[in-house]
Design a protein around this motif. Structure first.
Motif, PDB file in Angstrom:
ATOM      1  N   LYS A  13       0.843  -1.196   0.000  1.00 26.76           N
ATOM      2  CA  LYS A  13       0.000   0.000   0.000  1.00 26.76           C
ATOM      3  C   LYS A  13       0.874   1.240   0.000  1.00 26.76           C
ATOM      4  O   LYS A  13       2.041   1.204   0.364  1.00 26.76           O
ATOM      5  CB  LYS A  13      -0.905   0.015   1.245  1.00 26.76           C
ATOM      6  N   GLN A  17      -2.987   5.597   2.450  1.00 25.42           N
ATOM      7  CA  GLN A  17      -4.102   4.734   2.079  1.00 25.42           C
ATOM      8  C   GLN A  17      -4.670   4.019   3.297  1.00 25.42           C
ATOM      9  O   GLN A  17      -4.148   4.081   4.405  1.00 25.42           O
ATOM     10  CB  GLN A  17      -3.655   3.707   1.033  1.00 25.42           C
ATOM     11  N   VAL A  19      -6.236   0.163   4.746  1.00 23.66           N
ATOM     12  CA  VAL A  19      -6.116  -1.272   4.500  1.00 23.66           C
ATOM     13  C   VAL A  19      -7.064  -2.048   5.417  1.00 23.66           C
ATOM     14  O   VAL A  19      -7.320  -1.625   6.555  1.00 23.66           O
ATOM     15  CB  VAL A  19      -4.657  -1.747   4.701  1.00 23.66           C
ATOM     16  N   VAL A 112       4.227  -0.776   3.337  1.00 23.00           N
ATOM     17  CA  VAL A 112       3.766   0.570   3.009  1.00 23.00           C
ATOM     18  C   VAL A 112       4.916   1.319   2.337  1.00 23.00           C
ATOM     19  O   VAL A 112       6.023   1.407   2.897  1.00 23.00           O
ATOM     20  CB  VAL A 112       3.294   1.328   4.260  1.00 23.00           C
TER      21      VAL A 112
END
Lengths: 113, 111
Positions: A13, A17, A19, A112
């Motif tokens: 990601k 963002q 998740v 990430v």
């Protein structure tokens, strides 16, 4: 009988963002706990749910949330992802809320970038 | 704040050697578990000890819970390459209390 299953197994990601990680406990287990494990460290407790209620919460920011469904499966949600959220996220199920003997899934590896 | 410490942090030994790893805390635990974790996998439960002074054996592994229920040890006899992994201890202090994990001992058994 299936063990604890987690999905997805791997996830990449971008910062900022959101998740959602999913966990299905062993059949008959009513307690689900979530842990974060950073490379080289032991698992850190995030949440415990029992009978759809939150029973415990670790020292994690409000960006982390979770819930347990009537079938005892669970979701872990993380908002506004940071680079430091990169880790192996583990789900563990146990029969009762006193999760002294927990059975872990294989984890979700979150990266990430 | 409850903390579990484990020692040594890393251990590399030859196949056939014996070893002991330790788990210590200043807190009393109602039960303590030992797990083994392989890279990329979740921890697998090895044993639970609940009584002070308790000793449990699992093939070549011997687990002991301290009399005061604050510490534990894991002894492996004649280590084998298949014993390689991260050994984690975890403790719970009572009903509905979260389980605390130690940082682990990373064991490497060289053939």
């Amino acid at each position: 009988d299936a063990g604890v299953t987690q999905s997805p197994t791997h996830l990449i990601k971008t910062r900022g963002q959101h998740v959602t990680l999913r966990c299905s406990p062993i059949s008959g287990h009513k307690s689900v706990s979530w842990y974060q494990q950073v490379l080289g460290q032991g698992p850190q407790f995030i949440f415990q749910y029992y009978e759809k209620e939150e029973r415990g919460r670790g020292n994690f920011p409000d960006r982390f949330s979770a819930r347990q469904f009537p079938n005892y499966s669970s979701e872990l949600n993380v908002n506004a992802l940071l680079l430091g959220d990169s880790a192996l996220y583990l789900c563990a199920s146990s029969l009762w809320a006193q999760n002294t003997e927990a059975f872990f899934g294989q984890g979700t590896r979150l990266t990430v970038v | 704040t409850q903390l579990l410490e484990q020692s040594p942090q890393f251990l590399s030994i030859q196949e056939g050697e014996n070893l002991t790893v330790y788990c210590n805390s200043s807190s009393v635990f109602s039960s303590l578990q030992w797990y083994r974790q392989e890279p990329g996998e979740g921890p697998v439960l090895l044993v639970t000890v609940v009584t002070g002074g308790e000793v449990k054996k699992l093939k070549r592994l011997t687990f002991q819970f301290g009399d005061a229920r604050k510490d534990s040890s894991l002894h492996i006899t004649a280590a084998q390459p298949g014993d390689t992994g991260l050994y984690l201890c975890a403790g719970a202090s009572g009903s509905y209390d979260k389980v605390i994990f130690g940082p682990g001992t990373s064991l490497s058994v060289i053939p």
